[in-house]
Scaffold this motif. Structure first.
Motif, PDB file in Angstrom:
ATOM      1  N   VAL A 145      40.465  52.145  42.805  1.00 32.27           N
ATOM      2  CA  VAL A 145      41.254  53.089  42.010  1.00 32.27           C
ATOM      3  C   VAL A 145      42.725  52.733  42.115  1.00 32.27           C
ATOM      4  CG1 VAL A 145      41.845  55.496  41.606  1.00 32.27           C
ATOM      5  CG2 VAL A 145      39.574  54.917  42.478  1.00 32.27           C
ATOM      6  N   GLY A 146      43.381  52.558  40.965  1.00 30.73           N
ATOM      7  CA  GLY A 146      44.811  52.322  40.919  1.00 30.73           C
ATOM      8  C   GLY A 146      45.536  53.572  40.456  1.00 30.73           C
ATOM      9  N   PRO A 147      46.855  53.483  40.223  1.00 29.12           N
ATOM     10  CA  PRO A 147      47.622  54.665  39.806  1.00 29.12           C
ATOM     11  C   PRO A 147      47.220  55.190  38.435  1.00 29.12           C
ATOM     12  CG  PRO A 147      48.973  52.675  39.721  1.00 29.12           C
ATOM     13  CD  PRO A 147      47.704  52.297  40.403  1.00 29.12           C
ATOM     14  N   ALA A 148      46.765  54.316  37.547  1.00 24.84           N
ATOM     15  CA  ALA A 148      46.448  54.756  36.185  1.00 24.84           C
ATOM     16  C   ALA A 148      45.027  54.429  35.754  1.00 24.84           C
ATOM     17  CB  ALA A 148      47.428  54.136  35.188  1.00 24.84           C
ATOM     18  N   THR A 149      44.370  53.490  36.455  1.00 30.13           N
ATOM     19  CA  THR A 149      43.030  53.079  36.051  1.00 30.13           C
ATOM     20  C   THR A 149      42.120  52.926  37.263  1.00 30.13           C
ATOM     21  OG1 THR A 149      43.576  50.720  36.132  1.00 30.13           O
ATOM     22  CG2 THR A 149      43.868  51.845  34.008  1.00 30.13           C
ATOM     23  N   ALA A 150      40.817  52.958  36.989  1.00 30.28           N
ATOM     24  CA  ALA A 150      39.811  52.692  38.017  1.00 30.28           C
ATOM     25  C   ALA A 150      38.905  51.573  37.522  1.00 30.28           C
ATOM     26  CB  ALA A 150      38.999  53.943  38.314  1.00 30.28           C
ATOM     27  N   VAL A 151      38.374  50.779  38.461  1.00 28.35           N
ATOM     28  CA  VAL A 151      37.480  49.671  38.125  1.00 28.35           C
ATOM     29  C   VAL A 151      36.063  50.037  38.540  1.00 28.35           C
ATOM     30  CG1 VAL A 151      36.911  47.248  38.580  1.00 28.35           C
ATOM     31  CG2 VAL A 151      39.300  47.958  38.340  1.00 28.35           C
ATOM     32  N   ILE A 152      35.117  49.810  37.628  1.00 27.12           N
ATOM     33  CA  ILE A 152      33.708  50.069  37.883  1.00 27.12           C
ATOM     34  C   ILE A 152      32.959  48.749  37.872  1.00 27.12           C
ATOM     35  CG2 ILE A 152      31.621  51.167  36.966  1.00 27.12           C
ATOM     36  CD1 ILE A 152      33.385  53.346  35.807  1.00 27.12           C
ATOM     37  N   SER A 153      32.214  48.497  38.926  1.00 21.47           N
ATOM     38  CA  SER A 153      31.342  47.318  38.943  1.00 21.47           C
ATOM     39  C   SER A 153      30.130  47.607  38.075  1.00 21.47           C
ATOM     40  CB  SER A 153      30.893  47.007  40.371  1.00 21.47           C
ATOM     41  OG  SER A 153      31.999  46.676  41.171  1.00 21.47           O
ATOM     42  N   TYR A 154      29.770  46.614  37.233  1.00 19.26           N
ATOM     43  CA  TYR A 154      28.683  46.861  36.301  1.00 19.26           C
ATOM     44  C   TYR A 154      27.793  45.624  36.210  1.00 19.26           C
ATOM     45  CZ  TYR A 154      26.183  48.711  32.297  1.00 19.26           C
ATOM     46  OH  TYR A 154      25.195  49.192  31.474  1.00 19.26           O
ATOM     47  N   GLY A 155      26.586  45.730  36.769  1.00 15.23           N
ATOM     48  CA  GLY A 155      25.676  44.596  36.739  1.00 15.23           C
ATOM     49  C   GLY A 155      26.150  43.494  37.668  1.00 15.23           C
ATOM     50  N   PRO A 156      25.490  42.341  37.603  1.00 19.62           N
ATOM     51  CA  PRO A 156      25.829  41.249  38.526  1.00 19.62           C
ATOM     52  C   PRO A 156      27.220  40.665  38.323  1.00 19.62           C
ATOM     53  CG  PRO A 156      24.212  40.525  36.886  1.00 19.62           C
ATOM     54  CD  PRO A 156      24.337  42.008  36.749  1.00 19.62           C
ATOM     55  N   ASP A 157      27.730  40.656  37.096  1.00 19.97           N
ATOM     56  CA  ASP A 157      29.049  40.065  36.872  1.00 19.97           C
ATOM     57  C   ASP A 157      29.855  40.838  35.816  1.00 19.97           C
ATOM     58  OD1 ASP A 157      27.692  37.195  35.033  1.00 19.97           O
ATOM     59  OD2 ASP A 157      27.366  39.351  34.842  1.00 19.97           O
ATOM     60  N   GLY A 158      29.508  42.081  35.574  1.00 22.03           N
ATOM     61  CA  GLY A 158      30.252  42.891  34.623  1.00 22.03           C
ATOM     62  C   GLY A 158      31.374  43.664  35.289  1.00 22.03           C
ATOM     63  N   ARG A 159      32.333  44.057  34.468  1.00 21.08           N
ATOM     64  CA  ARG A 159      33.493  44.808  34.985  1.00 21.08           C
ATOM     65  C   ARG A 159      33.971  45.768  33.906  1.00 21.08           C
ATOM     66  NH1 ARG A 159      39.064  44.544  34.813  1.00 21.08           N
ATOM     67  NH2 ARG A 159      40.183  44.930  36.786  1.00 21.08           N
ATOM     68  N   ILE A 160      34.096  47.022  34.276  1.00 19.71           N
ATOM     69  CA  ILE A 160      34.590  48.035  33.349  1.00 19.71           C
ATOM     70  C   ILE A 160      35.805  48.710  33.972  1.00 19.71           C
ATOM     71  CG2 ILE A 160      34.080  50.192  32.127  1.00 19.71           C
ATOM     72  CD1 ILE A 160      31.144  49.397  32.148  1.00 19.71           C
ATOM     73  N   GLU A 161      36.851  48.833  33.188  1.00 18.50           N
ATOM     74  CA  GLU A 161      38.053  49.530  33.639  1.00 18.50           C
ATOM     75  C   GLU A 161      38.194  50.809  32.838  1.00 18.50           C
ATOM     76  OE1 GLU A 161      42.803  48.530  34.362  1.00 18.50           O
ATOM     77  OE2 GLU A 161      41.360  46.926  33.898  1.00 18.50           O
ATOM     78  N   VAL A 162      38.524  51.907  33.518  1.00 23.90           N
ATOM     79  CA  VAL A 162      38.647  53.201  32.842  1.00 23.90           C
ATOM     80  C   VAL A 162      39.981  53.855  33.193  1.00 23.90           C
ATOM     81  CG1 VAL A 162      36.155  53.624  32.769  1.00 23.90           C
ATOM     82  CG2 VAL A 162      37.479  54.444  34.724  1.00 23.90           C
ATOM     83  N   PRO A 163      40.638  54.514  32.229  1.00 22.25           N
ATOM     84  CA  PRO A 163      41.855  55.255  32.550  1.00 22.25           C
ATOM     85  C   PRO A 163      41.525  56.483  33.412  1.00 22.25           C
ATOM     86  CG  PRO A 163      41.654  54.841  30.173  1.00 22.25           C
ATOM     87  CD  PRO A 163      40.338  54.537  30.790  1.00 22.25           C
ATOM     88  N   VAL A 164      42.376  56.761  34.340  1.00 21.40           N
ATOM     89  CA  VAL A 164      42.240  57.980  35.143  1.00 21.40           C
ATOM     90  C   VAL A 164      42.760  59.143  34.320  1.00 21.40           C
ATOM     91  CG1 VAL A 164      42.981  59.169  37.238  1.00 21.40           C
ATOM     92  CG2 VAL A 164      42.498  56.704  37.299  1.00 21.40           C
ATOM     93  N   ARG A 165      41.971  60.223  34.203  1.00 14.15           N
ATOM     94  CA  ARG A 165      42.426  61.363  33.400  1.00 14.15           C
ATOM     95  C   ARG A 165      42.303  62.657  34.179  1.00 14.15           C
ATOM     96  NH1 ARG A 165      38.666  64.456  30.460  1.00 14.15           N
ATOM     97  NH2 ARG A 165      36.489  63.778  30.562  1.00 14.15           N
ATOM     98  N   ASP A 166      43.130  63.623  33.789  1.00 12.02           N
ATOM     99  CA  ASP A 166      43.149  64.922  34.457  1.00 12.02           C
ATOM    100  C   ASP A 166      41.794  65.614  34.331  1.00 12.02           C
ATOM    101  OD1 ASP A 166      45.792  64.534  35.073  1.00 12.02           O
ATOM    102  OD2 ASP A 166      46.556  65.702  33.369  1.00 12.02           O
ATOM    103  N   GLY A 167      41.414  66.321  35.377  1.00 13.51           N
ATOM    104  CA  GLY A 167      40.205  67.129  35.344  1.00 13.51           C
ATOM    105  C   GLY A 167      38.944  66.386  35.737  1.00 13.51           C
ATOM    106  N   VAL A 168      39.031  65.080  35.958  1.00 12.98           N
ATOM    107  CA  VAL A 168      37.856  64.297  36.360  1.00 12.98           C
ATOM    108  C   VAL A 168      38.161  63.614  37.692  1.00 12.98           C
ATOM    109  CG1 VAL A 168      36.295  62.418  35.769  1.00 12.98           C
ATOM    110  CG2 VAL A 168      37.157  63.917  33.963  1.00 12.98           C
ATOM    111  N   GLU A 169      37.351  63.897  38.689  1.00 19.10           N
ATOM    112  CA  GLU A 169      37.570  63.314  40.021  1.00 19.10           C
ATOM    113  C   GLU A 169      37.101  61.863  40.029  1.00 19.10           C
ATOM    114  OE1 GLU A 169      35.992  63.814  44.624  1.00 19.10           O
ATOM    115  OE2 GLU A 169      35.462  65.310  43.101  1.00 19.10           O
ATOM    116  N   ILE A 170      37.998  60.969  40.396  1.00 19.74           N
ATOM    117  CA  ILE A 170      37.672  59.543  40.480  1.00 19.74           C
ATOM    118  C   ILE A 170      38.065  59.055  41.874  1.00 19.74           C
ATOM    119  CG2 ILE A 170      38.148  57.240  39.570  1.00 19.74           C
ATOM    120  CD1 ILE A 170      38.661  58.457  36.869  1.00 19.74           C
ATOM    121  N   ALA A 171      37.064  58.572  42.605  1.00 22.91           N
ATOM    122  CA  ALA A 171      37.313  58.067  43.956  1.00 22.91           C
ATOM    123  C   ALA A 171      36.398  56.877  44.206  1.00 22.91           C
ATOM    124  CB  ALA A 171      37.057  59.166  44.992  1.00 22.91           C
ATOM    125  N   ALA A 172      36.836  55.978  45.065  1.00 21.80           N
ATOM    126  CA  ALA A 172      36.041  54.796  45.390  1.00 21.80           C
ATOM    127  C   ALA A 172      34.671  55.218  45.902  1.00 21.80           C
ATOM    128  CB  ALA A 172      36.770  53.949  46.429  1.00 21.80           C
TER     129      ALA A 172
END
Length: 383
Positions: free
Chosen positions: A267-294
């Protein structure tokens, strides 16, 4: 048509008074020892001159809400205000609103003029004023010259415009429309969506529109309340609801949406990284009202038209997911690709056919899917 003086009323804080306001409205039906909560704790504020839609599947409470506003149903709890006045308990015939139903209920033995003039005559308006107001309204709904036609001589779309004219000629403060285009075929329905919005802008009256058709709601509305199980899942503009659905239900109900899930790797200041599959990568913006933690598992949505498809690994800075094409459907202006990802999810991609008549991929091809991280939208829990 000039907007009534009351439409410009303001409250003690100098804010415009809402045309319609519901506070804590509930509607419970009891039959055969069972209780059904059709509407649960509904709070809504609808502005003067707004085109407001109640959207949702059958049984979600949207028509019940409309009937509570109209006065055809009494709320089990809560308060209904029309232009700042408490009308809870006031009969339907004493509320300054009109309603248009899916069945137009035109009088078959009366011509167009007589149908539109019916309410004015019952209220005792002088003949000259009736003629002027009916003529004005038929001009607005584009039926000038059809005054002597009977309903049976009109198309479904023309009959719908007569029903609208009959409701609007009385100059109500709000018009309530319960799936009024449901009886029309697709071509007429799409044409009437544009006509309804034009008419609403011209007369300046508040419209509340009930529909289960998300295309209708997106086309016409200033704001939409998406309902599910007697509750509002999300309230916002068409763009907000389509681009940033708040819950899994809204994402699935509005248009075609891809639902993906994965564990947060960082988790960074504005985005979070999600591991997806063996070699996939998804980045998502952090938004209010949704808890995002490693380590937390998140569910997100990406619209099909936001996703690119091709054989090569995506460029740095883009989300990337590997998969295999399982189906290809040519749609004319676009091609739809169904892709089974390496993590086991099914993803739909819409690709515009703007540069080549040939498709980007065929069934069985291994591909990469890519998109800008700002089009990843993390979903909250449904209410």
């Amino acid at each position: 048509m000039a907007q009534p003086e009351a439409a410009r009323a303001r409250d003690d804080t100098d804010r415009p008074v809402p045309a319609i306001e519901l506070a804590g409205v509930e509607k419970v039906y009891r039959a055969s020892g069972e209780t059904l909560a059709a509407v649960r704790g509904l709070d809504l504020s609808i502005a003067q001159g707004e085109f407001f839609s109640l959207l949702g599947p059958s049984g979600c409470g949207k028509t019940t809400t409309l009937r509570v506003v109209a006065g055809f149903e009494e709320p089990s709890a809560g308060v209904v205000h029309l232009h700042g006045q408490d009308v809870t308990g006031v009969p339907a015939n004493r509320r300054d609103v009109n309603m248009v139903f899916q069945s137009y209920a035109l009088f078959p033995h009366m011509n167009v003029f007589e149908n539109v003039a019916f309410g004015l005559r019952r209220r005792g308006f002088p003949k000259a004023e009736i003629k002027a107001r009916v003529g004005e309204m038929l001009g607005i709904v584009d039926l000038a010259g059809r005054e002597r036609s009977r309903p049976a001589e009109l198309s479904g779309g023309q009959q719908q415009r007569v029903a609208l004219a009959r409701a609007l000629v009385n100059r109500p403060r709000a018009l309530l429309l319960d799936e009024p285009l449901g009886a029309l075929d697709l071509k007429f329905r799409q044409a009437m969506q544009v006509e309804l919005k034009r008419i609403q802008r011209q007369v300046g009256i508040t419209f509340i529109y009930v529909t289960h058709d998300q295309g209708e709601a997106l086309t016409m509305s200033d704001r939409i309340a998406v309902m599910n199980g007697g509750l509002v899942e999300q309230l916002g503009t068409p763009r907000e609801i389509y681009e940033r659905p708040a819950t899994r239900f809204v994402a699935g109900f509005i248009g075609t949406s891809n639902l993906l899930g994965g564990e947060v790797a960082g988790v960074g200041p504005a985005t979070a990284v999600i591991s997806y599959g063996p070699d996939g990568r998804i980045e998502v913006p952090v938004r209010d009202g949704v808890e995002i933690a490693a380590g937390k598992r998140l569910e997100l949505t990406v619209r099909p038209e936001k996703i690119g498809i091709g054989p090569g690994r995506p460029a740095d800075g883009l989300c990337g997911v590997r998969g295999t094409v399982t189906e290809v459907v040519y749609l004319g202006t676009s091609t739809s690709y169904n892709v089974s990802t390496s993590a086991g999810a099914d993803v739909v991609v819409f690709s515009q056919n703007s540069t080549s008549a040939e498709g980007i991929a065929t069934r069985g091809d291994d591909v990469w899917l890519s998109w800008d991280p700002r089009h990843s939208y993390v979903l909250g829990a449904s209410r």
